[in-house]
Design an enzyme around this catalytic site. Structure first.
Site, PDB file in Angstrom:
ATOM      1  N   ASP A   1       0.844  -1.189   0.000  1.00  0.00           N
ATOM      2  CA  ASP A   1       0.000   0.000   0.000  1.00  0.00           C
ATOM      3  C   ASP A   1       0.882   1.243   0.000  1.00  0.00           C
ATOM      4  O   ASP A   1       1.423   1.647   1.026  1.00  0.00           O
ATOM      5  CB  ASP A   1      -0.895  -0.022   1.251  1.00  0.00           C
ATOM      6  CG  ASP A   1      -1.812   1.177   1.315  1.00  0.00           C
ATOM      7  OD1 ASP A   1      -2.474   1.466   0.305  1.00  0.00           O
ATOM      8  OD2 ASP A   1      -1.866   1.835   2.374  1.00  0.00           O
TER       9      ASP A   1
ATOM     10  N   TYR B   1       3.362   9.925   0.585  1.00  0.00           N
ATOM     11  CA  TYR B   1       4.223   9.421   1.656  1.00  0.00           C
ATOM     12  C   TYR B   1       5.686   9.816   1.450  1.00  0.00           C
ATOM     13  O   TYR B   1       6.488   9.710   2.372  1.00  0.00           O
ATOM     14  CB  TYR B   1       4.128   7.900   1.754  1.00  0.00           C
ATOM     15  CG  TYR B   1       2.745   7.374   2.062  1.00  0.00           C
ATOM     16  CD1 TYR B   1       1.732   8.201   2.547  1.00  0.00           C
ATOM     17  CD2 TYR B   1       2.440   6.027   1.870  1.00  0.00           C
ATOM     18  CE1 TYR B   1       0.468   7.705   2.816  1.00  0.00           C
ATOM     19  CE2 TYR B   1       1.181   5.524   2.144  1.00  0.00           C
ATOM     20  CZ  TYR B   1       0.198   6.361   2.614  1.00  0.00           C
ATOM     21  OH  TYR B   1      -1.048   5.862   2.879  1.00  0.00           O
TER      22      TYR B   1
ATOM     23  N   LYS C   1      -1.716   6.053  -4.606  1.00  0.00           N
ATOM     24  CA  LYS C   1      -2.871   6.920  -4.377  1.00  0.00           C
ATOM     25  C   LYS C   1      -2.638   8.310  -4.948  1.00  0.00           C
ATOM     26  O   LYS C   1      -1.511   8.811  -4.971  1.00  0.00           O
ATOM     27  CB  LYS C   1      -3.168   7.033  -2.875  1.00  0.00           C
ATOM     28  CG  LYS C   1      -3.357   5.704  -2.162  1.00  0.00           C
ATOM     29  CD  LYS C   1      -3.759   5.915  -0.719  1.00  0.00           C
ATOM     30  CE  LYS C   1      -3.621   4.645   0.091  1.00  0.00           C
ATOM     31  NZ  LYS C   1      -2.218   4.306   0.350  1.00  0.00           N
TER      32      LYS C   1
ATOM     33  N   HIS D   1      -7.060   9.294  -2.760  1.00  0.00           N
ATOM     34  CA  HIS D   1      -6.622   9.233  -1.368  1.00  0.00           C
ATOM     35  C   HIS D   1      -7.672   9.793  -0.403  1.00  0.00           C
ATOM     36  O   HIS D   1      -7.887   9.236   0.679  1.00  0.00           O
ATOM     37  CB  HIS D   1      -5.308  10.000  -1.219  1.00  0.00           C
ATOM     38  CG  HIS D   1      -4.435   9.480  -0.123  1.00  0.00           C
ATOM     39  ND1 HIS D   1      -3.059   9.465  -0.206  1.00  0.00           N
ATOM     40  CD2 HIS D   1      -4.717   8.968   1.090  1.00  0.00           C
ATOM     41  CE1 HIS D   1      -2.545   8.954   0.903  1.00  0.00           C
ATOM     42  NE2 HIS D   1      -3.536   8.662   1.707  1.00  0.00           N
TER      43      HIS D   1
END
Length: 370
Positions: free
Chosen positions: A71, A76, A105, A138
């Protein structure tokens, strides 16, 4: 770049695939040209926007431990490092691309339709991939393009301007642009994240390609049972983020889920770790779970939840812990907001016929109880 190979005739499901009853299995299927199913246990790669190289090392460890679902997300800040980890694992013969199920995402400042494809291509470039197994929206939110993260402190500090928060037309426009990614072969499945019943029902009614997954916060303190069951009834795989609650940074006063006395007692009775009990609860109710860790022993332990089961009494006790508590609370989206009574939030196919009320679940109810 990691190139896909011709796909052989499917063989028996490997251990990492869902292997529960046939009744449960049919809710897990995710139609891809790579893996036949989305694994029930995956690996989360969010690490408070820090230590990207350590996350990449953890990904290598996770692959060796048998994880196949990863994931990821552009937000990030570690997709480039993770991509190198995928490449190294493939080069060393630990895995092949077709055995991986990789998600990324779309972040909120890329939600304008014209920004969707460039954002996806950037993730593909950083990850070194030809395609994503799933690409998720997201949040049901759009920011202006110049919105950004200012600091990784306290789970991330952001400077942002909101274009919309949960607007049906705005979400549909972003998702329509995402559908074109499937048409172009960049993405094999689409998904969403942080969508409640109302937002998900509206999107299903508006879209051309139904989302294959909905990633939301799920754990015994936040079971979201109605949402989970609705997803499964619509062929949408629920994915649990923060399935162990918050292990690292927590807001002041937040509880420690895996120290709950009920969970600790069940762990003692089953001879399992408290974290394994919580993850098994998630798997057993038909959701995928994506725990994260940088510790090799814990990475291995978190995956060891597929070859045993909790009994009915244990599941009942864990279900009773639900208190609607969220560890993840953000300033850009109000999870508790209810739509105004004039909004048609009836399930797909049920039209707004005349004035009624919006019930406690966010659905429109007319005088016929629909």
């Amino acid at each position: 770049r990691i190139h896909s190979k011709p796909h052989p005739t499917p063989k028996a499901r490997p251990l990492h695939s869902f292997r529960e009853s046939d009744t449960q299995r049919n809710t897990m299927s995710t139609s891809t040209r790579s893996m036949n199913t989305m694994p029930l246990v995956g690996f989360g790669t969010f690490n408070e926007f820090q230590d990207a190289e350590k996350v990449a090392d953890a990904v290598r460890t996770a692959i060796k431990s048998g994880y196949r679902l990863f994931d990821c997300a552009r937000a990030y800040g570690n997709e480039k490092e993770i991509g190198k980890a995928f490449h190294a694992a493939i080069a060393e013969g630990d895995i092949t691309r077709d055995q991986l199920y990789i998600c990324s995402k779309l972040w909120m400042n890329d939600a304008a339709p014209e920004d969707v494809e460039p954002a996806c291509r950037k993730s593909l470039e950083d990850l070194g991939l030809d395609y994503l197994d799933a690409y998720l929206m997201h949040w049901p939110v759009q920011w202006t393009k110049d919105s950004s993260r200012d600091s990784p402190e306290l789970g991330g500090q952001f400077k942002f301007t909101t274009v919309h928060e949960g607007d049906r037309a705005g979400i549909a426009a972003t998702y329509s642009a995402m559908e074109k990614l499937v048409d172009a072969g960049l993405v094999r499945n689409l998904g969403v994240s942080n969508f409640d019943l109302r937002l998900l029902g509206n999107l299903i009614a508006d879209c051309r390609l139904k989302p294959k997954c909905n990633e939301v916060e799920l754990h015994p303190y936040l079971a979201q049972t109605e949402l989970v069951e609705y997803c499964k009834s619509m062929g949408i795989q629920p994915i649990a983020y923060s399935p162990l609650g918050k292990i690292g940074y927590r807001n002041p006063g937040d509880p420690v889920l895996i120290e709950d006395p009920v969970i600790v007692k069940i762990a003692e009775e089953t001879g399992r770790a408290p974290g394994q009990v919580v993850l098994r609860w998630g798997v057993q109710r038909g959701t995928s779970v994506v725990p994260k860790s940088l510790t090799p022993s814990r990475i291995a332990s978190n995956r060891e939840v597929l070859d045993w089961a909790l009994n009915t009494e244990h599941m009942t006790l864990l279900n009773a812990l639900d208190r609607g508590f969220r560890f993840v609370r953000v300033p850009w989206f109000d999870f508790d907001a209810k739509p105004p009574p004039t909004v048609n939030t009836a399930p797909p196919g049920q039209a707004l016929i005349k004035q009624g009320v919006v019930d406690e679940h966010g659905f429109y109810r007319n005088n016929f109880g629909r």
